[in-house]
Design a protein around this motif. Sequence first.
Motif, PDB file in Angstrom:
ATOM      1  N   GLY A  72     -11.948  -7.570  -9.981  1.00 11.25           N
ATOM      2  CA  GLY A  72     -11.079  -8.418 -10.774  1.00 11.25           C
ATOM      3  C   GLY A  72      -9.647  -7.950 -10.902  1.00 11.25           C
ATOM      4  N   PHE A  73      -9.265  -6.921 -10.147  1.00  8.50           N
ATOM      5  CA  PHE A  73      -7.853  -6.542 -10.129  1.00  8.50           C
ATOM      6  C   PHE A  73      -7.049  -7.695  -9.544  1.00  8.50           C
ATOM      7  CE2 PHE A  73      -9.874  -2.427 -10.496  1.00  8.50           C
ATOM      8  CZ  PHE A  73      -9.006  -1.701 -11.300  1.00  8.50           C
ATOM      9  N   ASP A  74      -5.828  -7.846  -9.998  1.00  2.00           N
ATOM     10  CA  ASP A  74      -5.001  -8.970  -9.587  1.00  2.00           C
ATOM     11  C   ASP A  74      -4.193  -8.692  -8.327  1.00  2.00           C
ATOM     12  OD1 ASP A  74      -5.382 -10.808 -12.041  1.00  2.00           O
ATOM     13  OD2 ASP A  74      -4.840  -8.879 -12.923  1.00  2.00           O
ATOM     14  N   ALA A  75      -4.120  -7.430  -7.927  1.00  2.00           N
ATOM     15  CA  ALA A  75      -3.350  -7.029  -6.756  1.00  2.00           C
ATOM     16  C   ALA A  75      -3.715  -5.590  -6.418  1.00  2.00           C
ATOM     17  CB  ALA A  75      -1.849  -7.142  -7.033  1.00  2.00           C
ATOM     18  N   VAL A  76      -3.270  -5.141  -5.252  1.00  2.00           N
ATOM     19  CA  VAL A  76      -3.370  -3.725  -4.903  1.00  2.00           C
ATOM     20  C   VAL A  76      -1.998  -3.251  -4.440  1.00  2.00           C
ATOM     21  CG1 VAL A  76      -5.818  -3.711  -4.311  1.00  2.00           C
ATOM     22  CG2 VAL A  76      -4.122  -4.232  -2.534  1.00  2.00           C
ATOM     23  N   GLN A  77      -1.769  -1.960  -4.602  1.00  2.00           N
ATOM     24  CA  GLN A  77      -0.531  -1.353  -4.110  1.00  2.00           C
ATOM     25  C   GLN A  77      -0.871  -0.105  -3.300  1.00  2.00           C
ATOM     26  OE1 GLN A  77       2.264   0.988  -6.652  1.00  2.00           O
ATOM     27  NE2 GLN A  77       3.790  -0.564  -6.100  1.00  2.00           N
ATOM     28  N   LEU A  78      -0.237   0.041  -2.155  1.00  2.08           N
ATOM     29  CA  LEU A  78      -0.380   1.236  -1.333  1.00  2.08           C
ATOM     30  C   LEU A  78       0.714   2.222  -1.725  1.00  2.08           C
ATOM     31  CD1 LEU A  78      -0.864  -0.474   2.159  1.00  2.08           C
ATOM     32  CD2 LEU A  78      -2.596   0.066   0.425  1.00  2.08           C
ATOM     33  N   HIS A  79       0.315   3.458  -2.033  1.00  2.21           N
ATOM     34  CA  HIS A  79       1.293   4.474  -2.426  1.00  2.21           C
ATOM     35  C   HIS A  79       1.821   5.163  -1.172  1.00  2.21           C
ATOM     36  CE1 HIS A  79       3.548   7.204  -4.703  1.00  2.21           C
ATOM     37  NE2 HIS A  79       2.696   7.507  -5.665  1.00  2.21           N
ATOM     38  N   ALA A  80       3.029   4.791  -0.775  1.00  2.00           N
ATOM     39  CA  ALA A  80       3.669   5.358   0.413  1.00  2.00           C
ATOM     40  C   ALA A  80       4.901   6.173   0.026  1.00  2.00           C
ATOM     41  CB  ALA A  80       4.044   4.246   1.385  1.00  2.00           C
ATOM     42  N   SER A  81       4.886   6.729  -1.181  1.00  2.00           N
ATOM     43  CA  SER A  81       6.038   7.458  -1.706  1.00  2.00           C
ATOM     44  C   SER A  81       5.656   8.872  -2.099  1.00  2.00           C
ATOM     45  CB  SER A  81       6.600   6.738  -2.945  1.00  2.00           C
ATOM     46  OG  SER A  81       7.132   5.484  -2.633  1.00  2.00           O
ATOM     47  N   HIS A  82       6.656   9.588  -2.615  1.00  2.00           N
ATOM     48  CA  HIS A  82       6.492  10.829  -3.380  1.00  2.00           C
ATOM     49  C   HIS A  82       5.791  11.947  -2.617  1.00  2.00           C
ATOM     50  CE1 HIS A  82       6.794   8.184  -7.256  1.00  2.00           C
ATOM     51  NE2 HIS A  82       7.856   8.096  -6.470  1.00  2.00           N
ATOM     52  N   GLY A  83       5.849  11.906  -1.303  1.00  2.00           N
ATOM     53  CA  GLY A  83       5.290  12.983  -0.503  1.00  2.00           C
ATOM     54  C   GLY A  83       3.801  12.934  -0.288  1.00  2.00           C
ATOM     55  N   TYR A  84       3.139  11.824  -0.656  1.00  2.00           N
ATOM     56  CA  TYR A  84       1.709  11.706  -0.417  1.00  2.00           C
ATOM     57  C   TYR A  84       1.451  11.296   1.038  1.00  2.00           C
ATOM     58  CZ  TYR A  84       1.566  12.181  -5.462  1.00  2.00           C
ATOM     59  OH  TYR A  84       1.737  12.656  -6.736  1.00  2.00           O
ATOM     60  N   LEU A  85       0.201  11.102   1.408  1.00  2.00           N
ATOM     61  CA  LEU A  85      -0.171  11.068   2.818  1.00  2.00           C
ATOM     62  C   LEU A  85       0.609  10.042   3.637  1.00  2.00           C
ATOM     63  CD1 LEU A  85      -1.975  12.211   5.032  1.00  2.00           C
ATOM     64  CD2 LEU A  85      -3.645  10.434   4.485  1.00  2.00           C
TER      65      LEU A  85
END
Length: 374
Positions: free
Chosen positions: A158-171
């Motif tokens: 039931g989440f309304d969206a997803v976000q991919l974390h492509a910031s802050h030095g992560y993978l």
Amino acid sequence: MRKLFDETRLNGMLLQNRLVRSATWEGMCEDDGRPTAKLAAYYGTLARGGVGLIITGYAFIRPDGKQLPGQLGIHTDSFATDMLALTDAVHKEGGKLCLQMVHVGGQTSSKAIGTQPVAPSAIKVDQYPEEPAELSCDDIAELVALFAEGACRAKEYGFDAVQLHASHGYLINQFLSPLTNRRTDTYGGSVEDRCRFLMEVYRSVRRAVGKEFPVLVKLNGADNLAGGLTLDDALVAARLLDEEGVDAIEVSGGTPASGEETPVRQGIETREQEAYNLSLAYRIKQTVSCPVMVVGGLRSYGIVEGIVRREEADYVSMARPFIREPGLPRRWQGGDESRARCISCNGCFKPGLKSGGIYCVVDKIERESRGTSL
């Protein structure tokens, strides 16, 4: 003329205003990543306070992609009931909830995950606690699939969206950055090849959730780090995402190794210190057709309202101000346009490590001195 409290839509998702709770780790989950009732209540409070879109703390897609204790996980079906409680708490208050997905790559430690961390290249850089193992092409394909599986779960819960974390030095950011990506295969070298992992993840997620479900990306406009991702590189990544139909790009900047230009800066005391990623976000907005969100040191109503009115960005994101004042949107909309009370001390994160969840320590001290409760 655009206004801060306009109703808008992101791929059909109706938002009551242009204020976004940018993702921040809350430290309110079990050791395995299972969300708690405390986290559901926390998100419900944010929704009740009038935040247009709440983006969750970063949720790891595989246990070796975890960084901090109490971090959310989206790697298993066994959390379904607890995840449904999160979305229900927000929807009951009329809010919208977006799940942020991450693998932190080399920015974790063997102590935290029980095994050697993985990254695009087996090199030791300042932002890594230790030297990671290099991902094979088979490993990369598995991670691409796991991001899609996480997105499917989010949609189901039931989440309304997803976000991919492509910031802050992560993978994903590690693949984008020439400092951390020294590969000589198709995932390294030119900026287009360094974008390959991001684009494979995005396409995999989009196929999994369909065209009608909002997919967002959080992207560094620059790493603010010698040898790292530059604005020119970020513009290439943003254009590729835009061409593929991304629903919004949230622009941030910096890594933990970026000195005074990290993602979470302290001592934001003057208007001149606010909106420190706006120049990056505006350049990206001039390059893409999709909506752009900007995060970084926003505290003053006049600055936030002006960004939207001048169309320098389509949405404004904040994290720490909502930790101290979850009702800040209601306050601003009600006519009290005074500055957010957050003093950017970063003290809110310490209770997440020691007390089972972040909160504003300054506000707690002030309340206790007045004899009032939290």
